[in-house]
Design a protein around this motif. Structure first.
Motif, mmCIF file in Angstrom:
data_model
loop_
_atom_site.group_PDB
_atom_site.id
_atom_site.type_symbol
_atom_site.label_atom_id
_atom_site.label_comp_id
_atom_site.label_asym_id
_atom_site.label_seq_id
_atom_site.Cartn_x
_atom_site.Cartn_y
_atom_site.Cartn_z
ATOM 1 N N LEU A 179 0.857 -1.190 0.000
ATOM 2 C CA LEU A 179 0.000 0.000 0.000
ATOM 3 C C LEU A 179 0.893 1.240 0.000
ATOM 4 O O LEU A 179 1.779 1.369 0.827
ATOM 5 N N VAL A 180 0.651 2.145 -0.908
ATOM 6 C CA VAL A 180 1.434 3.387 -0.963
ATOM 7 C C VAL A 180 0.681 4.520 -0.276
ATOM 8 O O VAL A 180 1.251 5.272 0.496
ATOM 9 N N SER A 181 -0.605 4.634 -0.559
ATOM 10 C CA SER A 181 -1.389 5.675 0.109
ATOM 11 C C SER A 181 -2.533 5.014 0.870
ATOM 12 O O SER A 181 -2.758 3.806 0.752
ATOM 13 N N ALA A 182 -3.234 5.831 1.652
ATOM 14 C CA ALA A 182 -4.238 5.315 2.584
ATOM 15 C C ALA A 182 -5.191 4.320 1.920
ATOM 16 O O ALA A 182 -5.735 4.580 0.843
ATOM 17 N N GLN A 183 -5.369 3.203 2.579
ATOM 18 C CA GLN A 183 -6.261 2.112 2.163
ATOM 19 C C GLN A 183 -5.875 1.490 0.829
ATOM 20 O O GLN A 183 -6.644 0.714 0.270
ATOM 21 N N GLY A 184 -4.739 1.880 0.284
ATOM 22 C CA GLY A 184 -4.343 1.315 -0.994
ATOM 23 C C GLY A 184 -4.982 2.008 -2.184
ATOM 24 O O GLY A 184 -5.080 1.417 -3.270
ATOM 25 N N LYS A 185 -5.380 3.269 -2.003
ATOM 26 C CA LYS A 185 -5.875 4.049 -3.154
ATOM 27 C C LYS A 185 -4.769 4.051 -4.212
ATOM 28 O O LYS A 185 -5.043 3.961 -5.407
ATOM 29 N N ILE A 186 -3.539 4.151 -3.743
ATOM 30 C CA ILE A 186 -2.380 3.893 -4.613
ATOM 31 C C ILE A 186 -1.645 2.694 -4.026
ATOM 32 O O ILE A 186 -1.432 2.626 -2.814
ATOM 33 N N TRP A 187 -1.311 1.750 -4.894
ATOM 34 C CA TRP A 187 -0.652 0.537 -4.423
ATOM 35 C C TRP A 187 0.611 0.284 -5.232
ATOM 36 O O TRP A 187 0.816 0.906 -6.298
ATOM 37 N N ALA A 188 1.453 -0.590 -4.710
ATOM 38 C CA ALA A 188 2.670 -0.986 -5.422
ATOM 39 C C ALA A 188 2.859 -2.480 -5.193
ATOM 40 O O ALA A 188 3.185 -2.905 -4.090
ATOM 41 N N MET A 189 2.596 -3.248 -6.222
ATOM 42 C CA MET A 189 2.781 -4.697 -6.118
ATOM 43 C C MET A 189 4.263 -4.999 -6.365
ATOM 44 O O MET A 189 4.793 -4.668 -7.441
ATOM 45 N N THR A 190 4.903 -5.588 -5.374
ATOM 46 C CA THR A 190 6.340 -5.850 -5.469
ATOM 47 C C THR A 190 6.637 -7.278 -5.000
ATOM 48 O O THR A 190 7.184 -7.472 -3.913
ATOM 49 N N PRO A 191 6.238 -8.270 -5.773
ATOM 50 C CA PRO A 191 6.433 -9.644 -5.303
ATOM 51 C C PRO A 191 7.919 -9.998 -5.185
ATOM 52 O O PRO A 191 8.705 -9.652 -6.061
ATOM 53 N N GLN A 192 8.263 -10.653 -4.083
ATOM 54 C CA GLN A 192 9.623 -11.185 -3.898
ATOM 55 C C GLN A 192 9.482 -12.600 -3.354
ATOM 56 O O GLN A 192 9.716 -12.846 -2.173
ATOM 57 N N PRO A 193 9.098 -13.531 -4.227
ATOM 58 C CA PRO A 193 8.803 -14.876 -3.747
ATOM 59 C C PRO A 193 10.050 -15.643 -3.298
ATOM 60 O O PRO A 193 9.915 -16.678 -2.639
ATOM 61 N N GLY A 194 11.220 -15.154 -3.646
ATOM 62 C CA GLY A 194 12.418 -15.906 -3.259
ATOM 63 C C GLY A 194 12.378 -17.295 -3.866
ATOM 64 O O GLY A 194 12.102 -17.440 -5.054
ATOM 65 N N ASP A 195 12.588 -18.321 -3.031
ATOM 66 C CA ASP A 195 12.620 -19.685 -3.564
ATOM 67 C C ASP A 195 11.246 -20.363 -3.573
ATOM 68 O O ASP A 195 11.148 -21.561 -3.835
#
Ligand SMILES: *[C@@H]1O[C@H](CO)[C@@H](O)[C@H](O)[C@H]1NC(C)=O
Ligand SMILES: *[C@@H]1O[C@H](CO)[C@@H](O)[C@H](O)[C@H]1NC(C)=O
Ligand SMILES: *[C@@H]1O[C@H](CO)[C@@H](O)[C@H](O)[C@H]1NC(C)=O
Ligand SMILES: *[C@@H]1O[C@H](CO)[C@@H](O)[C@H](O)[C@H]1NC(C)=O
Ligand SMILES: *[C@@H]1O[C@H](CO)[C@@H](O)[C@H](O)[C@H]1NC(C)=O
Ligand SMILES: *[C@@H]1O[C@H](CO)[C@@H](O)[C@H](O)[C@H]1NC(C)=O
Ligand SMILES: *[C@@H]1O[C@H](CO)[C@@H](O)[C@H](O)[C@H]1NC(C)=O
Ligand SMILES: *[C@@H]1O[C@H](CO)[C@@H](O)[C@H](O)[C@H]1NC(C)=O
Ligand SMILES: *[C@@H]1O[C@H](CO)[C@@H](O)[C@H](O)[C@H]1NC(C)=O
Ligand SMILES: *[C@@H]1O[C@H](CO)[C@@H](O)[C@H](O)[C@H]1NC(C)=O
Ligand SMILES: *[C@@H]1O[C@H](CO)[C@@H](O)[C@H](O)[C@H]1NC(C)=O
Ligand SMILES: *[C@@H]1O[C@H](CO)[C@@H](O)[C@H](O)[C@H]1NC(C)=O
Length: 678
Positions: free
Chosen positions: A563-579
């Motif tokens: 979540l970038v701004s309140a409640q996720g009005k702006i979001w940033a999906m940044t998956p880091q699944p690793g292994d």
């Protein structure tokens, strides 16, 4: 249809419910809970196993005891029925212990001192229940003691669960968030973190187990503590405290880990708000916020870091709820508090810490890196909140401070030879807390520092976790929860996963001294359940919200729901699944459901995610090692198709913090990102 997977797993609004596997949820399905097994019988107790099997009769004759195991940490009021009692002087007592280490027929594990058994005079047949101030906030083992020569026949020994007091009796397991991965250890850890915070959510009129703050006493003729929990620590009907057993007091530092983990799991933010209110109401004229809530606040102590953590708490509460009315009520107190901290910035351009109080560590003073990194971080939050409030009156002063603090920290405290920050100018100690906060706050001036800190910290790990060398031989799951975030921010998900597996799963769940359900407050690097901050090992809490860091780290970073701004009005999906070959998570805000599922697919992968309509955001994925095609298509937003050729790069050529491909200006909806290696 490009993906039937999306249809069945992602699009349904009941995704949350459909994906939660109830078998992981540790919250009881009813408030009346019975022991899971019989652990020991001492002396003459006939039919002791009836207490477990059908809650039926057991007969205690003469000096005797049984120990019952609930199979997990629980909390609440003991009750039982006396079926017969042979003598007018019969007594039945109970002792409690979270860890198997402190099972005893004499005492309970400690809150402040050695806790006395809870005794009942049972000359009359009938039902008995502990008075409400004697709810015990955390125990896995319950021992029943009989100390007289006659006999007592008991049945129906149970515990009325008192945590999460504001939630319907059978709704305590109705989580709005979920997590699942191919790794069972991670799944168990995620749900144990959620449950840990539930045990730390209490009736605010049943707060404080440290009775010395309210003139508590010892049992006459003994050195045993008469314990009870009946201080009112907050308004409202529930409050988030540090631990289930103790202190049952509001501690703002603990909230920095507990609150995000609550948000991604139960989303129980009213309890957070009640606790924040109880802290802000204690703010002094100077702007100073208390080290901890009432009645600890009676000691009048101040902590430079915990003061700031209350502000972090307000930021988080606003981020997760979007309640601007609430933020505006506390905006002036926020500004006043931040300016109070900044008044301690001296000629060095760093804050000079003049009170040693912190999370328990030693040596907190002077131009300390942890305190200054938290200050730097909080200024950044303040600037964001100022924007929300449309009040830029303090912004330029805050920005100048931020620039100066960052520069001074790097000039004065970065130890290039060690590749870590020093605690302050006069020491060679490289603390865990200050270094993880350096990454989280981004007080670092370049990415090689971030890479170095992540590498150096992980090279110090013991077999039971990272050493918090700023507190003797301690392993701190609190600071280590922050360390998880630091590894993710450094682009090192494998390190974070490894740490969760061997520390939180293998040790903190599976070690037989643990509750296998909630997370311990701290222990020692040699694996003994000793905490350098305390003299009494039985005092250590086994349900401490500050140890629930993996729960939010896995949802935010492994599954990538940001979540970038309140409640996720702006979001940033940044998956880091690793292994991880598969990992998925979801949670809700007032705007709707955020969910994502990553899966390795052939030589590439697929990442499908859902965000509410009307929101917008970005997707950031690690630049792959292979050349290939990255397609990002939406199943429900018109003609969105952002297919692109990506150029991979071999591992050997990677920069210190791995490069990422960022795709911006995405609208809320259902998305499918697929990497196909060529
Ligand atoms: C839930 O998880 C348990 C443990 O992994 C597994 O045995 C069970 O099959 C799962 N149930 C569903 C419905 O996925
Ligand atoms: C039962 O006896 C064992 C062995 O003496 C002792 O360690 C334990 O504390 C006793 N338990 C209770 C509840 O009295
Ligand atoms: C049993 O315990 C009760 C409660 O502490 C105490 O009053 C009583 O004297 C004890 N009886 C014996 C025989 O020790
Ligand atoms: C009742 O308890 C007292 C004190 O422990 C003891 O002296 C007496 O023998 C007991 N009576 C019976 C019937 O067990
Ligand atoms: C709390 O409980 C203790 C033990 O029952 C009692 O002595 C005390 O008066 C109670 N305090 C309040 C504020 O109710
Ligand atoms: C509850 O709210 C009242 C009114 O604002 C306040 O005076 C009191 O201090 C609050 N209680 C606690 C424990 O925060
Ligand atoms: C937001 O905060 C205001 C002011 O404190 C409060 O009255 C309101 O109930 C809150 N709204 C929600 C949805 O919690
Ligand atoms: C911080 O302030 C205290 C109190 O004024 C002072 O004694 C101390 O020398 C200062 N520390 C540093 C590192 O300047
Ligand atoms: C500097 O850090 C060390 C290690 O934590 C500590 O012992 C010492 O008191 C600190 N010195 C000052 C001036 O704060
Ligand atoms: C972190 O700091 C670096 C170096 O000062 C800066 O380039 C970068 O934009 C910062 N990152 C964030 C997320 O603010
Ligand atoms: C710990 O709890 C899990 C369920 O969460 C269970 O499968 C496992 O058997 C338990 N381990 C022990 C040693 O009891
Ligand atoms: C997206 O565009 C690419 C390249 O133009 C094309 O190959 C692909 O079929 C399109 N995908 C969808 C779902 O329309």
């Amino acid at each position: 249809m490009f993906s039937c997977l999306l249809q069945t797993i992602l699009i349904s609004p009941s995704l949350g419910a459909a994906t939660v596997n109830a078998s992981y949820i540790l919250a009881p399905s009813s408030r009346d809970i019975y022991p899971a097994s019989l652990r020991t019988v001492n002396g003459s107790v006939s039919n002791a196993s009836n207490l477990v099997l059908d809650h039926g009769h057991a007969t205690f004759l003469g000096n005797s005891a049984v120990t019952l195991d609930f199979g997990k940490n629980v909390a609440g009021l003991v009750s039982f029925e006396v079926f017969s009692s042979t003598n007018s002087t019969e007594y039945i007592g109970f002792t409690f212990s979270e860890s198997s280490l402190w099972i005893s027929g004499e005492i309970s594990d400690a809150t402040t001192g050695t806790d006395a058994p809870l005794w009942f005079a049972v000359s009359e047949v009938g039902a008995y229940t502990a008075a409400s101030e004697f709810s015990r906030g955390g125990f896995r083992y319950l021992s029943i003691l009989h100390n007289t020569t006659g006999s007592v026949q008991l049945r129906d020994v149970s515990v009325h669960f008192t945590a999460m007091p504001h939630i319907g009796d059978s709704a305590m397991g109705d989580y709005s968030g979920y997590f699942h991965s191919v790794d069972e250890k991670l799944n168990r850890v995620w749900y144990a973190g959620a449950y840990t915070n539930q045990l730390c959510t209490i009736d605010p009129t049943r707060g404080n187990s440290i009775i010395r703050f309210t003139g508590g006493s010892t049992l006459p003729g003994t050195n045993m503590n008469i314990w009870y929990n009946n201080d009112t620590i907050a308004n409202g009907t529930s409050a988030l405290v540090d631990g289930g057993k103790r202190d049952r007091i509001i501690w703002p530092g603990d909230m920095a880990i507990a609150v995000p983990s609550i948000f991604v799991s139960t989303n129980d933010l009213i309890s957070v708000r009640n606790s924040l209110d109880a802290l802000f109401i204690l703010q002094e004229e100077t702007g100073a916020l208390p080290y901890a809530g009432y009645p600890f606040s009676k000691l009048g102590l101040f902590s430079f870091t915990y003061h700031l953590y209350t502000l972090v708490g307000l930021y988080n509460y606003h981020l997760f709820t979007g309640n601007e009315t609430y933020l505006s009520e506390l905006w002036n107190p926020f500004k006043k508090a931040l300016d109070f901290s900044l008044s301690y910035v001296d000629d060095s351009r760093l804050m000079n810490v003049t009170d040693t109080n912190d999370w328990g560590r030693f040596g907190m003073s002077g131009h300390n890196i942890e305190a200054n990194a938290i200050l730097y971080y909080t200024i950044g939050l303040g600037i964001q909140l100022a924007d929300v409030m449309g009040d830029s009156s303090a912004t330029s002063s805050w920005q100048q401070h931020a620039v100066a603090i960052k520069e001074a920290a790097n000039t004065r405290l970065w130890d290039a030879a060690a590749g870590l920050y020093r605690d302050n100018e006069t020491t060679t100690l490289h603390p865990q807390d200050g270094n993880v906060w350096a990454i989280i706050s981004n007080i670092t001036s370049n990415s090689s520092q971030i890479a170095s800190i992540s590498r150096k910290l992980s090279s110090r790990w013991t077999s039971v976790g990272p050493p918090a060398i700023e507190l003797a031989d301690t392993v701190s799951p609190f600071i280590s929860g922050l360390e998880l975030q630091a590894h993710y921010l450094a682009g090192q998900p494998e390190r974070a996963l490894e740490l969760i597996r061997f520390m939180w799963a293998d040790f903190m769940l599976d070690d037989p001294r643990m509750t296998n359900s909630t997370f311990i407050e701290a222990y020692a690097t040699d694996g003994s359940l000793h905490y350098a901050a305390y003299t009494d090992d039985s005092r250590i809490s086994h349900a401490h919200g500050w140890s629930s860091g993996p729960t939010s780290a896995l949802s935010f970073h492994a599954a990538g729901l940001g979540l970038v701004s309140a409640q996720g009005k702006i979001w940033a999906m940044t998956p880091q699944p690793g292994d991880l070959e598969t990992v998925e998570a979801g949670f809700e805000t007032g705007l709707g459901l955020f969910s994502a599922r990553f899966k390795v697919d052939g030589s590439g992968w697929q990442y499908i995610f859902q965000t509410p309509k009307g929101t917008s955001g970005s997707l950031s994925v690690e630049r792959p090692e292979c050349d290939g095609v990255l397609s990002l298509v939406s199943s429900d937003i018109g003609s969105e198709n952002r297919t692109m050729i990506v150029e991979g790069y071999p591992l050997a050529e990677q920069p210190p913090v791995k490069e990422r491909i960022v795709i911006t200006e995405l609208q809320g909806g259902d998305w499918d990102a697929t990497l196909t290696c060529s």
